[in-house]
Write a protein that holds these residues in place. Structure first.
Motif, mmCIF file in Angstrom:
data_model
loop_
_atom_site.group_PDB
_atom_site.id
_atom_site.type_symbol
_atom_site.label_atom_id
_atom_site.label_comp_id
_atom_site.label_asym_id
_atom_site.label_seq_id
_atom_site.Cartn_x
_atom_site.Cartn_y
_atom_site.Cartn_z
ATOM 1 N N SER A 171 2.231 61.697 -5.306
ATOM 2 C CA SER A 171 2.492 61.030 -6.572
ATOM 3 C C SER A 171 1.533 59.868 -6.807
ATOM 4 O O SER A 171 1.068 59.218 -5.873
ATOM 5 N N TRP A 172 1.312 59.571 -8.091
ATOM 6 C CA TRP A 172 0.504 58.406 -8.468
ATOM 7 C C TRP A 172 1.351 57.137 -8.549
ATOM 8 O O TRP A 172 0.816 56.042 -8.674
ATOM 9 N N TRP A 173 2.682 57.262 -8.492
ATOM 10 C CA TRP A 173 3.549 56.093 -8.635
ATOM 11 C C TRP A 173 3.247 54.989 -7.617
ATOM 12 O O TRP A 173 3.147 53.815 -8.006
ATOM 13 N N PRO A 174 3.117 55.301 -6.315
ATOM 14 C CA PRO A 174 2.829 54.213 -5.368
ATOM 15 C C PRO A 174 1.519 53.489 -5.670
ATOM 16 O O PRO A 174 1.419 52.269 -5.495
ATOM 17 N N ALA A 175 0.508 54.227 -6.141
ATOM 18 C CA ALA A 175 -0.764 53.585 -6.485
ATOM 19 C C ALA A 175 -0.564 52.595 -7.627
ATOM 20 O O ALA A 175 -1.149 51.500 -7.634
ATOM 21 N N TRP A 176 0.267 52.967 -8.602
ATOM 22 C CA TRP A 176 0.521 52.060 -9.727
ATOM 23 C C TRP A 176 1.300 50.832 -9.279
ATOM 24 O O TRP A 176 0.968 49.704 -9.651
ATOM 25 N N SER A 177 2.339 51.037 -8.474
ATOM 26 C CA SER A 177 3.124 49.899 -7.999
ATOM 27 C C SER A 177 2.245 48.924 -7.217
ATOM 28 O O SER A 177 2.337 47.701 -7.387
ATOM 29 N N GLY A 178 1.369 49.467 -6.360
ATOM 30 C CA GLY A 178 0.450 48.604 -5.619
ATOM 31 C C GLY A 178 -0.524 47.889 -6.527
ATOM 32 O O GLY A 178 -0.864 46.720 -6.300
ATOM 33 N N TRP A 179 -0.968 48.580 -7.561
ATOM 34 C CA TRP A 179 -1.888 47.989 -8.537
ATOM 35 C C TRP A 179 -1.208 46.821 -9.265
ATOM 36 O O TRP A 179 -1.815 45.758 -9.455
ATOM 37 N N LEU A 180 0.049 47.031 -9.670
ATOM 38 C CA LEU A 180 0.789 45.943 -10.329
ATOM 39 C C LEU A 180 0.978 44.759 -9.385
ATOM 40 O O LEU A 180 0.808 43.595 -9.783
ATOM 41 N N ALA A 181 1.331 45.047 -8.127
ATOM 42 C CA ALA A 181 1.555 43.967 -7.158
ATOM 43 C C ALA A 181 0.289 43.172 -6.914
ATOM 44 O O ALA A 181 0.325 41.937 -6.770
ATOM 45 N N ALA A 182 -0.856 43.864 -6.894
ATOM 46 C CA ALA A 182 -2.126 43.178 -6.653
ATOM 47 C C ALA A 182 -2.511 42.265 -7.807
ATOM 48 O O ALA A 182 -3.344 41.365 -7.641
ATOM 49 N N ARG A 183 -1.911 42.476 -8.969
ATOM 50 C CA ARG A 183 -2.221 41.663 -10.146
ATOM 51 C C ARG A 183 -1.034 40.775 -10.520
ATOM 52 O O ARG A 183 -0.885 40.379 -11.673
ATOM 53 N N SER A 184 -0.197 40.501 -9.537
ATOM 54 C CA SER A 184 0.943 39.601 -9.693
ATOM 55 C C SER A 184 0.799 38.451 -8.699
ATOM 56 O O SER A 184 -0.072 38.470 -7.817
ATOM 57 N N ALA A 185 1.661 37.465 -8.843
ATOM 58 C CA ALA A 185 1.646 36.332 -7.909
ATOM 59 C C ALA A 185 1.927 36.822 -6.494
ATOM 60 O O ALA A 185 2.673 37.793 -6.283
ATOM 61 N N ALA A 186 1.335 36.159 -5.510
ATOM 62 C CA ALA A 186 1.460 36.603 -4.119
ATOM 63 C C ALA A 186 2.876 36.478 -3.592
ATOM 64 O O ALA A 186 3.339 37.323 -2.817
#
Length: 598
Positions: free
Chosen positions: A555-570
């Protein structure tokens, strides 16, 4: 901000919107006649089809070279068929079946039954496939024919051939013959009952439930949450956190109003919303109200102002001082791109990123749906909507079904009426039967401004007196296309690369417009490709991108979740409260709310 139940949208004024023939005496008579015709044709303009055939036929009649080539093709095809038929008949003696000269296409499943390879069925199959192949060559563009007319001529020929397939005739289809013999005709009796049920539902203008096993709010659209805002166009759902701490930046999901929002919240096992919440995201989602004829004058831009912007205001009140990850699906993604461009133009910096799922921004290559888009067809459809106030769900789905008539029309009819089987119950099928309507003015504006005139990428989409431009968007973009999408072809979705200077991560996933998005981790056979282009990178065309982006299983879902996390506050934070009472955002009821049931 008030979380209000909202009034019903005001009725339409007596005057229809501007049109090419407005102002002429007795114009209403003409429009009413065209609307009545449209009801009989399912919204397809017979004038557009006639014009297409006339254009093709006139040019074909004056092309003796093309006629000669097709005559030779026909002769070769007849000879090949005769040789095969002779060899096939001889196989009853030799025991060795000759290789058929024409093979079905990879996506043609009408002849999957092995019995089609035996006599006499293979003779009927080969005769049909040879005709299909010849007509495909015959309707290739003739020099001088408008491309849309050539495409429509090929489309009409394909529809007529699909209807005449031997797989649709019970005495020529080996699967039906075998089942009838095995069951003593009980399958045909069940099929007759199925046909009677469907006919009764059609006469009553009611949708036959695809499934009785899935109930909204019980086992689909069942992710826990609360409606915190409601206006006349949408409800906003805030989902209950599933982790002790969450990512600081919330996610706002903007579905298309051409569908119920819970395509992204199906069964718990394949709900994108439930999965996101489980990954520690604070998720909000818009649930659009299903319009009635009283909403005929709702404009396309209302879905931006009373939908997306109103939702952003509410999310900002619940999670103050944080930017928002906005995600739009299909038509909701197109409107989100427009909203993001205007926000960027006007200095509104509330967005942290924009995700577009199977959403087009340039409509110059919008795939087979363009068969139904020109001035003639849109004017015809406008008159139908003008008369009704809305485009009914059945009228809208008819065009989509014709694009894949083998799978969505004829194969289903064979299964239901000749084999006596209903479709297997599934959450996706139940959602698909839960259809919506489209307001007259909104849909007319959408078709003209985007599909017909392609204003957004041409720099002619005007809001508040000034055009908006996608290149003004500066936040990171995550864009998903699906390999077999016939609604938003992935190469059309990919064209956003040409109109932005932002970092753009493009994902191509297996599946179609819906199944490719509903692609939960663990789903068997799923794969995706992903690559990121920086703002100053040279443009890579889609075919070169496809050749260089490696395929990854899953699935592409984990890649998207990681992408969102990388562009959020740590650092993660405590989940936000439900609503914002000081801003008038109080709980109005549990998810999935009231509008989804309308």
């Amino acid at each position: 901000m008030d979380a209000t139940t909202g009034p019903v949208l005001s009725p339409a004024p007596a005057t229809p919107p501007a049109s090419a023939d407005e102002g002429y005496p007795f114009d209403t008579i003409d429009r009413a006649l065209r609307a009545a015709t449209a009801r009989l044709t399912g919204g397809l303009s017979p004038f557009a089809l006639y014009t297409a055939w006339q254009d093709w036929a006139v040019h074909f009649a004056s092309a003796p070279g093309r006629q000669l080539a097709l005559a030779f093709d026909a002769a070769d095809s007849i000879q090949a068929y005769a040789r095969f038929a002779t060899a096939a008949m001889s196989s009853t003696v030799t025991g060795e079946m000759a290789t058929p000269p024409v093979a079905p296409s990879r996506n043609d499943h009408r002849f999957d039954d092995p019995a089609w390879a035996g006599l006499p069925y293979v003779l009927w199959q080969q005769a049909f496939l040879a005709q299909e192949q010849w007509w495909e060559r015959a309707t290739q563009p003739v020099r001088g024919v408008a491309k849309i007319n050539a495409d429509r001529a090929a489309f009409v020929a394909r529809q007529l051939l699909d209807a005449a397939s031997p797989s649709n005739l019970p005495w020529l289809n080996p699967t039906v013959v075998r089942r009838t013999l095995e069951e003593g005709g009980a399958n045909l009796a069940r099929g007759l009952a199925n046909a009677a049920d469907d006919a009764a539902a059609a006469l009553a203008k009611a949708e036959r439930p695809t499934s009785l096993a899935f109930e909204v709010g019980v086992n689909v659209a069942a992710t826990p949450g609360t409606v915190i805002y409601r206006n006349e166009l949408m409800e906003l759902i805030q989902y209950t956190p599933a982790t002790p701490s969450v990512l600081a930046e919330p996610v706002l999901i903007v579905p298309a109003w051409i569908m119920k929002f819970y395509i992204l919240d199906l069964s718990p096992a394949n709900s994108l919303i439930r999965w996101l919440v489980g990954q520690g995201h604070t998720v909000f989602a818009i649930s659009w109200r299903n319009p009635t004829d009283a909403d005929r004058d709702v404009e396309f831009d209302a879905y931006r102002t009373r939908g997306i912007l109103a939702a952003l205001d509410a999310v900002g009140a619940v999670v103050p001082d944080r930017k928002i990850h906005a995600c739009g699906y299909c038509l909701g993604g197109t409107q989100l791109a427009i909203a993001a461009a205007k926000m960027a133009r006007d200095g509104d910096e509330r967005l942290a990123s924009v995700t577009l799922l199977a959403a087009q921004t340039d409509f110059s290559e919008a795939g087979e749906l363009m068969l139904f888009v020109d001035e003639n067809q849109i004017a015809f459809l406008e008159d139908l909507m003008w008369d009704q106030g809305v485009l009914e769900s059945g009228q809208m789905s008819g065009a989509f079904q014709l694009l894949r008539s083998n799978d969505l029309v004829w194969s289903r009819m064979v299964k239901s009426y000749l084999l006596g089987e209903r479709d297997v119950e599934s959450d996706l099928a139940a959602w698909n039967a839960d259809a919506t309507r489209m307001p007259y003015r909104m849909h007319a504006q959408y078709l003209r401004r985007l599909f017909l005139e392609n204003r957004l990428t041409a720099g002619r989409y005007v809001l508040d007196g000034r055009p908006v431009a996608l290149k003004d968007i500066r936040v990171p973009l995550f864009v998903v296309g699906t390999e077999t999408d016939h609604i938003a072809p992935w190469r059309s979705v990919y064209k956003l690369h040409l109109f932005t200077e932002s970092e753009l991560t493009f994902v191509l996933t297996s599946g179609g417009h819906n199944a490719g998005i509903v692609s939960e981790p663990g789903h068997r056979g799923r794969r995706h490709r992903i690559a990121t282009a920086k703002g100053d990178d040279a443009y890579v065309d889609p075919d070169s991108w496809l050749a260089t982006a490696p395929a990854t299983a899953g699935s592409w879902w984990p890649a998207w979740s990681g992408w969102l996390a990388a562009r959020s506050a740590a650092d993660r934070v405590a989940p936000p409260p439900v609503g914002a009472p000081s801003e008038g955002l109080v709980p109005l009821g549990p998810a999935p709310g009231a509008y989804v049931k309308g």
